[in-house]
Design a protein around this motif. Structure first.
Motif, mmCIF file in Angstrom:
data_model
loop_
_atom_site.group_PDB
_atom_site.id
_atom_site.type_symbol
_atom_site.label_atom_id
_atom_site.label_comp_id
_atom_site.label_asym_id
_atom_site.label_seq_id
_atom_site.Cartn_x
_atom_site.Cartn_y
_atom_site.Cartn_z
ATOM 1 N N ALA A 116 0.871 -1.111 0.086
ATOM 2 C CA ALA A 116 0.133 0.060 -0.005
ATOM 3 C C ALA A 116 0.939 1.177 0.031
ATOM 4 N N CYS A 117 1.771 1.230 0.828
ATOM 5 C CA CYS A 117 2.800 2.366 0.820
ATOM 6 C C CYS A 117 3.795 2.638 -0.345
ATOM 7 N N SER B 2 -13.931 -7.065 10.833
ATOM 8 C CA SER B 2 -14.149 -5.836 11.058
ATOM 9 C C SER B 2 -13.352 -5.160 12.248
ATOM 10 N N SER B 3 -13.535 -3.746 12.222
ATOM 11 C CA SER B 3 -12.908 -2.761 13.269
ATOM 12 C C SER B 3 -11.342 -2.760 13.144
ATOM 13 N N TRP B 4 -10.896 -2.564 12.070
ATOM 14 C CA TRP B 4 -9.294 -2.262 11.902
ATOM 15 C C TRP B 4 -9.178 -0.890 11.885
ATOM 16 N N HIS B 5 -8.175 -0.443 12.354
ATOM 17 C CA HIS B 5 -7.883 0.878 12.307
ATOM 18 C C HIS B 5 -6.438 1.221 11.826
ATOM 19 N N VAL B 6 -6.160 2.255 10.992
ATOM 20 C CA VAL B 6 -4.691 2.394 10.349
ATOM 21 C C VAL B 6 -4.333 3.973 10.458
ATOM 22 N N VAL B 7 -2.988 4.064 10.784
ATOM 23 C CA VAL B 7 -2.564 5.419 10.933
ATOM 24 C C VAL B 7 -1.288 5.447 10.100
ATOM 25 N N ILE B 8 -0.992 6.212 9.088
ATOM 26 C CA ILE B 8 -0.087 6.261 8.625
ATOM 27 C C ILE B 8 0.741 7.819 8.334
ATOM 28 N N GLY B 9 1.912 8.069 8.587
ATOM 29 C CA GLY B 9 2.398 9.214 8.714
ATOM 30 C C GLY B 9 3.761 9.445 9.109
ATOM 31 N N GLU B 10 4.341 10.565 9.494
ATOM 32 C CA GLU B 10 5.679 10.895 10.050
ATOM 33 C C GLU B 10 5.332 11.815 11.212
ATOM 34 N N GLY B 11 6.120 11.225 12.370
ATOM 35 C CA GLY B 11 6.457 12.166 13.352
ATOM 36 C C GLY B 11 5.119 12.411 14.294
ATOM 37 N N PHE B 12 4.222 11.107 14.540
ATOM 38 C CA PHE B 12 3.313 11.121 15.464
ATOM 39 C C PHE B 12 3.432 10.426 16.767
ATOM 40 N N GLY B 13 2.754 10.768 17.752
ATOM 41 C CA GLY B 13 2.742 9.688 18.828
ATOM 42 C C GLY B 13 1.163 9.145 19.096
ATOM 43 N N PHE B 14 1.255 8.089 19.603
ATOM 44 C CA PHE B 14 -0.318 7.536 19.743
ATOM 45 C C PHE B 14 -0.250 6.786 21.067
ATOM 46 N N MET C 152 5.059 -0.299 12.535
ATOM 47 C CA MET C 152 6.342 -0.566 11.862
ATOM 48 C C MET C 152 6.730 0.903 11.302
ATOM 49 N N PHE C 153 8.068 0.888 10.609
ATOM 50 C CA PHE C 153 8.516 1.909 9.841
ATOM 51 C C PHE C 153 8.766 1.518 8.340
ATOM 52 N N PHE C 154 8.696 2.188 7.538
ATOM 53 C CA PHE C 154 8.723 1.880 6.030
ATOM 54 C C PHE C 154 9.321 3.045 5.179
ATOM 55 N N GLY C 155 10.532 2.862 4.590
ATOM 56 C CA GLY C 155 11.008 3.910 4.027
ATOM 57 C C GLY C 155 11.806 4.824 4.733
ATOM 58 N N GLY C 156 12.246 4.372 5.758
ATOM 59 C CA GLY C 156 13.095 5.471 6.623
ATOM 60 C C GLY C 156 11.935 6.156 7.938
ATOM 61 N N SER C 157 11.221 7.054 7.519
ATOM 62 C CA SER C 157 10.497 7.750 8.436
ATOM 63 C C SER C 157 9.149 7.521 8.364
ATOM 64 N N LEU C 158 8.643 6.955 7.556
ATOM 65 C CA LEU C 158 7.276 6.728 7.523
ATOM 66 C C LEU C 158 6.810 5.515 8.221
ATOM 67 N N ALA C 159 5.735 5.974 9.299
ATOM 68 C CA ALA C 159 5.305 4.951 10.430
ATOM 69 C C ALA C 159 3.751 4.695 9.905
ATOM 70 N N VAL C 160 3.844 3.305 10.188
ATOM 71 C CA VAL C 160 2.345 2.685 9.917
ATOM 72 C C VAL C 160 1.889 1.882 11.235
ATOM 73 N N CYS C 161 0.757 2.081 11.689
ATOM 74 C CA CYS C 161 0.277 1.496 12.956
ATOM 75 C C CYS C 161 -1.173 1.064 12.611
ATOM 76 N N VAL C 162 -1.243 -0.362 12.764
ATOM 77 C CA VAL C 162 -2.433 -0.990 12.345
ATOM 78 C C VAL C 162 -2.744 -1.623 13.773
#
Length: 106
Positions: A43-44, A68-80, A92-102
């Motif tokens: 996807a990224c 159902s009920s899955w959530h996804v956040v993709i971005g740089e420099g976020f906390g959760f 996980m991280f992908f491409g260096g600084s892109l973070a993905v949280c599922v």
């Protein structure tokens, strides 16, 4: 001249290192983790300039495959801080600084 060749080798190593997915935290079973990680990478790469579309693709695929009920956040420099079902979180991280949280929650 030798310095130029070394610089290109270091740059190639850096690109290879940072294009590989890096899992920071997960409690998923092995099979689910591998499938989710591959889906996130796909996807990224497909939506390299549009994180919202990538997140939507991941969420819809996870909903179909694992319920159902899955959530996804993709971005740089976020906390959760999330509440999730046990064995249903991947960060996980992908491409260096892109973070993905599922994660999944009821």
């Amino acid at each position: 001249m030798a310095g130029t060749g070394e610089g290109k080798k270091e740059e190639a190593d850096y690109k290879r290192l940072h294009s590989f997915p890096l899992i920071r935290h997960t409690d998923m079973p092995e099979e689910m983790r591998v499938e989710t990680m591959e889906l996130c990478v796909t996807a990224c790469e497909k939506y390299a300039t549009n994180n919202e579309s990538a997140a939507k693709m991941i969420k819809e695929s996870m909903d179909k495959k694992f319920g159902s009920s899955w959530h996804v956040v993709i971005g740089e420099g976020f906390g959760f801080e999330v509440t999730h079902e046990v064995k249903n979180l991947l960060y996980m991280f992908f491409g260096g600084s892109l973070a993905v949280c599922v994660w999944k929650c009821s």
